[in-house]
Motif scaffolding. Structure first.
Motif, mmCIF file in Angstrom:
data_model
loop_
_atom_site.group_PDB
_atom_site.id
_atom_site.type_symbol
_atom_site.label_atom_id
_atom_site.label_comp_id
_atom_site.label_asym_id
_atom_site.label_seq_id
_atom_site.Cartn_x
_atom_site.Cartn_y
_atom_site.Cartn_z
ATOM 1 N N ASP B 43 7.319 0.401 11.373
ATOM 2 C CA ASP B 43 7.342 0.759 9.948
ATOM 3 C C ASP B 43 6.598 2.066 9.715
ATOM 4 O OD1 ASP B 43 8.920 -0.897 8.669
ATOM 5 O OD2 ASP B 43 7.378 -2.014 7.579
ATOM 6 N N ILE B 44 5.473 2.195 10.407
ATOM 7 C CA ILE B 44 4.694 3.421 10.212
ATOM 8 C C ILE B 44 5.478 4.617 10.710
ATOM 9 C CG2 ILE B 44 2.619 4.631 10.975
ATOM 10 C CD1 ILE B 44 1.233 1.902 10.990
ATOM 11 N N LYS B 45 6.180 4.415 11.814
ATOM 12 C CA LYS B 45 6.969 5.527 12.354
ATOM 13 C C LYS B 45 8.042 5.936 11.355
ATOM 14 C CE LYS B 45 7.190 5.637 16.996
ATOM 15 N NZ LYS B 45 7.651 5.015 18.234
ATOM 16 N N LEU B 47 7.992 5.404 8.240
ATOM 17 C CA LEU B 47 7.328 5.989 7.077
ATOM 18 C C LEU B 47 7.047 7.460 7.303
ATOM 19 C CD1 LEU B 47 5.888 5.263 4.368
ATOM 20 C CD2 LEU B 47 3.806 5.120 5.690
ATOM 21 N N LEU B 48 6.615 7.763 8.531
ATOM 22 C CA LEU B 48 6.314 9.156 8.858
ATOM 23 C C LEU B 48 7.555 10.011 8.708
ATOM 24 C CD1 LEU B 48 4.154 11.063 9.990
ATOM 25 C CD2 LEU B 48 5.083 10.598 12.245
ATOM 26 N N TYR B 49 8.700 9.505 9.242
ATOM 27 C CA TYR B 49 9.919 10.299 9.147
ATOM 28 C C TYR B 49 10.335 10.502 7.699
ATOM 29 C CZ TYR B 49 10.320 9.787 14.167
ATOM 30 O OH TYR B 49 10.079 9.837 15.500
ATOM 31 N N THR B 50 10.291 9.423 6.946
ATOM 32 C CA THR B 50 10.725 9.574 5.547
ATOM 33 C C THR B 50 9.808 10.551 4.803
ATOM 34 O OG1 THR B 50 9.398 7.660 5.009
ATOM 35 C CG2 THR B 50 11.762 7.305 5.269
ATOM 36 N N ASN B 51 8.531 10.448 5.070
ATOM 37 C CA ASN B 51 7.615 11.361 4.385
ATOM 38 C C ASN B 51 7.869 12.796 4.799
ATOM 39 O OD1 ASN B 51 6.561 9.206 3.169
ATOM 40 N ND2 ASN B 51 4.530 9.325 4.094
ATOM 41 N N TRP B 189 5.108 0.471 3.005
ATOM 42 C CA TRP B 189 5.768 1.370 2.060
ATOM 43 C C TRP B 189 5.006 1.434 0.748
ATOM 44 C CZ3 TRP B 189 9.387 4.185 4.209
ATOM 45 C CH2 TRP B 189 9.952 3.696 5.387
ATOM 46 N N GLU B 190 4.596 0.279 0.296
ATOM 47 C CA GLU B 190 3.877 0.252 -0.974
ATOM 48 C C GLU B 190 2.522 0.936 -0.840
ATOM 49 O OE1 GLU B 190 5.938 -3.759 -2.734
ATOM 50 O OE2 GLU B 190 3.841 -3.803 -2.147
ATOM 51 N N TYR B 246 -1.955 4.287 9.829
ATOM 52 C CA TYR B 246 -2.033 4.122 11.276
ATOM 53 C C TYR B 246 -3.477 3.900 11.700
ATOM 54 C CZ TYR B 246 -1.391 5.006 16.211
ATOM 55 O OH TYR B 246 -1.390 4.880 17.559
ATOM 56 N N TRP B 247 -4.341 4.672 11.131
ATOM 57 C CA TRP B 247 -5.756 4.598 11.459
ATOM 58 C C TRP B 247 -6.330 3.221 11.122
ATOM 59 C CZ3 TRP B 247 -7.503 8.349 14.320
ATOM 60 C CH2 TRP B 247 -8.880 8.445 14.543
ATOM 61 N N ASN B 248 -5.935 2.726 9.956
ATOM 62 C CA ASN B 248 -6.504 1.469 9.479
ATOM 63 C C ASN B 248 -5.580 0.285 9.724
ATOM 64 O OD1 ASN B 248 -8.948 2.459 8.318
ATOM 65 N ND2 ASN B 248 -7.660 3.424 6.789
ATOM 66 N N ARG B 249 -4.669 0.397 10.693
ATOM 67 C CA ARG B 249 -3.654 -0.652 10.815
ATOM 68 C C ARG B 249 -4.262 -1.985 11.209
ATOM 69 N NH1 ARG B 249 -3.664 2.364 15.216
ATOM 70 N NH2 ARG B 249 -3.341 1.432 17.275
ATOM 71 N N LYS B 250 -5.433 -1.947 11.833
ATOM 72 C CA LYS B 250 -6.073 -3.214 12.238
ATOM 73 C C LYS B 250 -6.637 -3.929 11.002
ATOM 74 C CE LYS B 250 -5.469 -3.359 16.633
ATOM 75 N NZ LYS B 250 -5.052 -2.040 16.966
ATOM 76 N N GLN B 251 -7.177 -3.147 10.079
ATOM 77 C CA GLN B 251 -7.801 -3.766 8.910
ATOM 78 C C GLN B 251 -6.770 -4.226 7.883
ATOM 79 O OE1 GLN B 251 -9.101 -0.686 9.956
ATOM 80 N NE2 GLN B 251 -10.811 -1.621 11.036
ATOM 81 N N LEU B 252 -5.637 -3.548 7.854
ATOM 82 C CA LEU B 252 -4.679 -3.835 6.783
ATOM 83 C C LEU B 252 -3.943 -5.130 7.058
ATOM 84 C CD1 LEU B 252 -3.169 -0.301 6.248
ATOM 85 C CD2 LEU B 252 -4.654 -1.527 4.701
ATOM 86 N N THR B 253 -4.049 -6.037 6.140
ATOM 87 C CA THR B 253 -3.255 -7.257 6.247
ATOM 88 C C THR B 253 -2.467 -7.387 4.968
ATOM 89 O OG1 THR B 253 -5.165 -8.423 5.404
ATOM 90 C CG2 THR B 253 -4.779 -8.550 7.764
ATOM 91 N N TYR B 254 -1.195 -7.505 5.101
ATOM 92 C CA TYR B 254 -0.359 -7.605 3.902
ATOM 93 C C TYR B 254 0.027 -9.045 3.685
ATOM 94 C CZ TYR B 254 -0.054 -2.625 4.580
ATOM 95 O OH TYR B 254 -0.359 -1.314 4.738
ATOM 96 N N LYS B 255 -0.200 -9.497 2.490
ATOM 97 C CA LYS B 255 0.234 -10.844 2.130
ATOM 98 C C LYS B 255 1.748 -10.815 1.945
ATOM 99 C CE LYS B 255 -3.150 -10.669 -1.132
ATOM 100 N NZ LYS B 255 -3.599 -10.915 -2.481
ATOM 101 N N ASN B 256 2.449 -11.571 2.706
ATOM 102 C CA ASN B 256 3.897 -11.652 2.469
ATOM 103 C C ASN B 256 4.146 -12.743 1.456
ATOM 104 O OD1 ASN B 256 4.557 -9.631 4.170
ATOM 105 N ND2 ASN B 256 4.762 -10.990 5.955
#
Lengths: 986, 257
Positions: B43-45, B47-51, B189-190, B246-256
């Motif tokens: 997803d991050i990849k 995201l990078l392309y779209t950005n 994305w959000e 990307y940097w904070n990917r370990k800390q980020l938890t998204y509630k689905n």
């Protein structure tokens, strides 16, 4: 020694006021001024001193020159004329310097090396200090005695072409003028052609006595590309040809007239190696001064270095040359070579006039003038002069007479030099020592504040102030001794006068004691911080996790504002900063209201101090937690607080809460278009101009009446019945007062004829102001005596607030009454819908009050320019000018915004938090947030003291900051007093 | 030109797995960690392309008009640039919406529903333009003069903020509020949307700072410095968001949900 943080803050601010006062006293040296104002008309000139009989020569000596042309080239450095560049590019001038009938000097300009003060120095012979600006209240017109004024009074016809600064300085003095603006720095051709184009016509005409030309092109080139640019050469050649044109024309005219003419070539300041100016480097202060006249002797092959003189010497020389009285404030001495060719009697007469004027100035400015060596020399010379004249009148033409005359001459020249020096050292220099001591005090206070901030905000509102600790007493005495030694050393070694050294020893010693005591206090605070550092660190991490957007904005906004003071434009346009900040604050508040009402679930208990306070839903369970640091007495109040909060929550509809920030925003936008202020926008049409024009008197009356009604409605709700009636009558009186002085109209009296000073009406209002203030104070005291009378206290505070509002309504001009009404409206709205429901803590509320107070300072039309102070507020209800009440009223009228918001803060916090710590914490925050800008600004101003805009932009702001700090000290004292009553109650 | 760019991007994204998210939510617990990690990385990849495409569109808006207009420059023909910039960025966003479809589309997809959705999006966009215009006026923009300039600034700023929101979240105020509240983000994305929107606003806010300075530069005129600030903020947000996530990917938890 335990001290409440409020009392601590108040005493700190008081010390800071002393520090700022010392700094300001050092920054603005007292000017050397003649007490006789020039309006008093022409005095009879001093007669020639004669031993025994009276002289037959009492009139002013006749002029030496028929015509004078002053050719001033901006930023002309001495080496442009006398150096290699001069030889290369200015051949004609070099010829005149080396072989022609001329005298050349290097004139030293005093900093600030900026055009306007330099023109003043050239024409008045004095050294303009900043205090002149204050005295003239920034009116650009030069009010001091000067050569141009004297020449006009003597009926000379003066023509001027060049920099329009002259036209502003001397309006109506020139029979013909064409001002060029120095605004477009990139233009260096047109600006000079606009001067030169008049030259041929004027030189041919010859119906003038003085012609002044001010060329700006060289300065512009310097600003663009520096002193080594090839453009400089072209410009110098151009100037050389202009000089040749003038000189040849003058020479041809000289044959027709009896008296010769004089051509002066000079620069106002030099140019640094980067092409700028303003500071005091050698390149910037050295300017050439070339006097050319056929009256002077030719000096074949004389190429010695030009003599160094002062720029101020030109004024006296010009005055003598044109046969005018020497300007009264002149500190310069006559350029002797100019009169060298005259007869001995005339020479002596000229020197006597100049020396007498200087010695008079010395007498008026220095108490111990009799001990001055220059004065002694002058007395001696005058006596000798008298003897000489007596001999001369006895027709004794012998060598003895010549010998004696030469001796008198030498005596006079010595006296002139010494007098001139001792007068100019009085001004011109920043008193660095006083400034340093003032800065030291202010910075120490600031450090103390910052060190105790975490303690006050995170823990409790009481501080240990270890003043009497014996460990520090030794250190204290040591520091005191060192400081005293430095003081003695500085005072005995410095040549220029210094304020601190002129103080009595006791006062200077007291300052030293203060400085060293503060130092010890800082040290002990540091040690305390280190000892309980672990605890603090834990607290800090907790606090940082709970920072909301509003907190961040408040902190960043304050820091940003302080930093912005370093740029002159931001100082000029400071109102924009504040408007921007409060708008952003309103948006942030709006976001916060949205969040707390749409998603009330984001407040989690781990956010300790701030977050849960503003969240209504989880308040009940975490309130205990948040107030755990407060004193136990608050525990009993918690239940009541919770009840009142829930009630407030229920009473105000959700949409009013959501809409209130937008209402505030709209109010601010309306107020912003009421008064245009600052520099860039000052000329733009605004609503207040429209209102104050005589065609719209009806609208103004309507608006004023409406505002007064709104003020009454908003203020009366918290007052007792008596105060309500008094307030209504008082506001009615305000309208009557404005009607009496003919600014507004009564509906039943559409055209009032009898315009009075409105003394009766204004005093009528004063009676009610005093009455309401008295009632309020009485209630406060009653609340102190009768314990547990909480309501009386609130009413008393509100009455004091409303008394101040009534006074403000009287002092503000009618078109500014909406500012007052909107201020009260915003206060009410914010209190009811934002601060109470969102549970902001004392610190946040304080900072917001401060911001709004600052914004309202500018909303009422103030700026950082001294010209916008409304002096008419000082005359309301006074028959004649009385200094103390007039000053008080003017200051209150100017600082209505900050004062009213501060008084509202006292009321709000007292009515809101039942624990006393909120108020003392708020007092601490208020003191801190006011002293940070002052301290930073003092450091900035010291480092920018040679900035181009130091006198026009930074110095007025310094005065505003100083006055603001004084008012802050008063407010903090009131805070502490209010808090004290609470403590005694508890 | 847009079509070409779209073609390139479409081909490069064709191989990317679109249903990773749906897949991951159906797998049991022990696998979730690794699956979520890989999902996040891909997803991050993306995201990078779209950005990068969005940034590219901003640059295109600077260079393309100079082929058609003689004396085009950002400062002198500022309004034209504002128009083109807003058009290009909107185009890029729409393209991304159509190609990548980051959000799970609603089940009902009748034509009338789609039309209603588009109309509502338009209304939201216009409303946000007017809303921003009002805010600018409240901030002190002139009320009577320079109306077109102020409005175009509002249009550009809503292009940077509202249009991505509309593309990603649709005309759904609840979702917007959720994304812009604390801990309300549910996907990469959000998160990126949050960062770019906030940075655009901050850029525009900071852009107002140089206006009172007396440098007499052409870009200090209202609203040029603010539009430039907003653009820089938008571009910076686009660059920062993938890096930050990307940097904070370990800390980020998204509630689905």
């Amino acid at each position: 020694m335990r001290l409440g943080s409020g009392a601590f803050a108040a005493s700190c601010v008081a010390i800071e006021v002393i520090g700022v006062a010392i700094f300001i006293r050092g920054f603005f040296p007292a000017p050397v001024r003649s007490s006789a104002r020039p309006e008093h008309g022409a005095e009879t000139p001093a007669p020639e001193p004669v031993a025994g009989v009276s002289s037959n020569w009492t009139k002013l000596p006749p002029p030496l020159f028929s015509k004078v042309v002053i050719m001033l080239i901006d930023a002309l450095r001495d080496d442009f004329v006398f150096g290699s560049k001069g030889v290369k590019y200015m051949p004609y001038t070099t010829y005149l310097v080396e072989k022609g009938a001329s005298h050349s000097f290097v004139a030293e300009a005093k900093p600030p090396t900026v055009t306007m003060p330099r023109i003043k120095a050239l024409m008045t012979g004095s050294l303009p200090g900043f205090v002149d600006v204050i005295r003239n209240l920034n009116s650009p017109v030069l009010l001091e005695d000067n050569v141009i004024r004297q020449a006009k009074a003597a009926g000379k016809r003066i023509i001027f072409y060049g920099d329009e600064t002259w036209v502003k300085l001397f309006p109506k003095h020139f029979v013909e003028y064409d001002g060029t603006t120095s605004f477009f720095v990139s233009d260096y051709i047109e600006v000079d052609n606009n001067v030169t184009r008049h030259l041929d016509k004027v030189l041919r005409r010859g119906d003038w006595d003085v012609l002044i030309l001010h060329y700006l092109g060289l300065d512009h080139i310097g600003h663009i590309s520096g002193p080594n640019s090839p453009l400089i050469g072209h410009k110098l050649s151009e100037m050389d040809s202009v000089l040749m044109k003038i000189h040849t024309s003058l020479l041809s005219k000289d044959r027709e007239t009896l008296l010769p003419s004089l051509l002066v070539l000079c620069g106002d300041h030099g140019m640094s190696e980067t092409g700028s100016h303003g500071a005091s480097s050698t390149e910037e202060v050295s300017t050439p001064l070339l006097l050319i006249s056929s009256a002077f002797e030719r000096k074949p092959g004389d190429v010695r270095h030009p003599k160094h003189v002062q720029q101020t010497d030109l004024a006296a020389t010009l005055a003598i040359g044109l046969g005018l009285p020497i300007p009264k404030d002149n500190v310069g001495s006559l350029l002797f070579p100019v009169i060298e060719g005259k007869q001995m009697r005339e020479q002596l007469r000229f020197l006597h006039l100049n020396t007498l004027q200087l010695s008079k100035l010395l007498q008026e400015n220095i108490p111990a003038y009799e001990k001055d060596p220059g004065f002694e020399q002058f007395k001696m010379a005058e006596r000798l002069h008298g003897n000489w004249v007596k001999l001369h009148l006895e027709e004794n033409h012998s060598d003895i007479l010549l010998g004696l005359g030469t001796k008198v001459l030498r005596q006079y020249l010595g006296a002139l030099k010494t007098l001139s020096q001792s007068l100019s050292t009085q001004v011109a220099h920043y008193d660095i020592y006083s400034m340093a001591v003032g800065t030291l005090m202010v910075l120490e206070v600031l450090t103390l504040f910052l060190l105790s901030t975490p303690h006050v905000l995170c823990r409790k509102a009481e501080l240990d102030v270890p003043l009497l600790s014996p460990v520090f007493s030794l250190l204290f005495y040591l520091i005191f001794l060192v400081l005293s030694a430095i003081h003695v050393l500085v005072c005995t070694s410095s040549e220029s006068s210094c304020y601190l050294c002129n103080l009595p020893w006791l006062a200077a010693g007291a300052v030293m004691v203060l400085v060293s005591a503060l130092f010890c206090a800082i040290l002990s605070a540091l040690i305390r911080m280190v000892t309980d550092g672990t605890l603090l660190r834990k607290n800090a991490t907790v606090a940082s996790s709970g920072w909301s957007e509003v907190n961040l904005l408040l902190l960043l906004g304050t820091v940003g504002h302080v930093l912005s003071l370093g740029a002159s434009s931001f100082v000029e346009e400071e109102h924009q900063t504040w408007y921007f900040l409060i708008n952003t604050l309103c948006l942030a508040l709006s976001q916060e209201t949205c969040r707390s009402y749409f998603l009330g679930d984001d407040c989690e208990p781990q956010h300790h101090f701030q977050v849960e306070q503003k969240c209504v839903n989880v308040l009940a369970c975490t309130l205990q937690d948040s107030t755990s640091c407060s004193t136990p007495e608050s525990e009993s109040d918690t239940a009541g607080k919770r009840a009142s909060l829930l009630e407030a929550h229920r009473s105000c509809k959700w949409w009013t809460v959501l809409a209130s920030p937008w209402l505030v925003l709209i109010c601010c936008r309306l107020l912003r278009s009421l008064n245009q202020t600052g520099v860039q926008g000052a000329h733009r049409p605004d609503f207040s101009h429209w209102l104050t024009s005589s065609d719209h008197k009806v609208h103004l009356s309507g608006l004023a009446a409406l505002s007064l009604v709104v003020i009454f409605i908003l203020v009366q709700k918290g007052c007792s019945l008596v105060s309500k009636v008094a307030l209504a009558l008082g506001l009615l009186g305000v309208f009557c007062y404005r009607a009496a002085i003919g600014i507004v109209l009564f509906p039943w009296q559409p055209d009032n004829k009898g315009i009075s000073k409105g003394i009766t009406e204004a005093r009528f209002v004063y009676v009610f102001v005093l009455g309401i203030l008295f009632t309020g104070t009485k209630d406060l005291l009653k609340a102190q005596v009768i314990a547990a009378d909480f309501k009386t206290k609130i009413v008393g505070l509100w009455e004091i607030h409303s008394g101040l509002v009534l006074l403000a309504a009287l002092l503000l001009r009618p078109h500014n009454l909406p500012v007052l009404a909107f201020s009260l409206l915003i206060q009410t709205v914010m209190t009811k819908f934002i601060w109470k429901p969102l549970r902001h803590d004392a610190a946040e509320v304080t900072v917001m009050h401060y911001w709004f107070g600052q914004a309202f300072f500018y909303f009422q039309g103030n700026s950082n320019n001294i010209a916008t102070i409304d002096i008419s507020a000082g005359c309301v209800g006074l028959e004649t000018y009385m200094e103390v009440p007039a000053t008080f009223l003017t200051v209150f009228g100017t600082y209505v915004g900050p004062v009213l918001w501060a008084s509202h803060l006292v009321y709000f916090l007292s009515s809101e938090g039942n624990n006393g710590s909120a108020l003392s914490r708020a007092c601490f925050c208020y003191a801190l947030i006011c002293s940070v800008p002052v301290a930073t600004y003092i450091v900035l101003v010291t480092s920018l003291r040679y900035h181009l805009f130091i006198w026009s932009v930074f110095s007025p702001k310094l005065l505003y900051e100083g006055m603001h700090l004084l008012i802050t000290a008063a407010i903090c004292a009131v805070f502490t007093a209010t808090n004290q009553t609470r403590h005694s109650r508890a | 030109m847009e079509k070409v760019a779209g073609g390139i991007n479409a081909s490069s994204w064709a191989g990317l797995p679109l249903s990773v998210r749906l897949f991951s939510s159906t797998i049991g617990y022990p696998l979730i960690v690794t699956q979520e990690d890989t999902m996040k990385d891909t997803d991050i990849k993306r995201l990078l392309y779209t950005n990068l495409l969005c940034i590219f569109s901003v640059f295109l808006s600077i260079f393309i008009p100079s082929f058609f207009l003689d004396n085009f420059s950002i400062l002198e023909t500022h309004l034209v640039w504002l128009g083109t910039c807003s058009a290009f960025v909107t185009g890029a966003n729409l393209l991304l919406y159509l190609v990548v479809k980051p959000n799970v589309s609603s089940k009902r997809s009748s034509l009338s529903h789609k039309v209603a959705r588009v109309v509502r999006c338009w209304l939201y966009f216009l409303a946000s333009c007017f809303f921003l215009h009002i805010i600018f006026v409240l901030y002190g923009a002139p009320l009577m003069e320079l109306v077109l300039e102020t409005f175009l600034f509002a249009v550009v700023l809503s292009t940077f903020t509202t249009v991505p929101c509309l593309c990603l979240l649709g005309p759904n105020l609840k979702a917007w509020l959720r994304v812009f509240s604390r801990n309300g983000v549910t996907s990469v994305w959000e998160n990126s949307l949050q960062i770019t929107t906030v940075s655009s606003f901050i850029g525009a806010w900071l852009g107002a700072f140089p206006i009172p300075l007396d440098w007499e530069r052409p870009w200090q005129v209202w609203p040029i410095s603010c539009t430039l600030g907003a653009t820089f903020g938008y571009v910076a947000g686009l660059v920062i968001s993938p890096l930050w996530i990307y940097w904070n990917r370990k800390q980020l938890t998204y509630k689905n949900n």
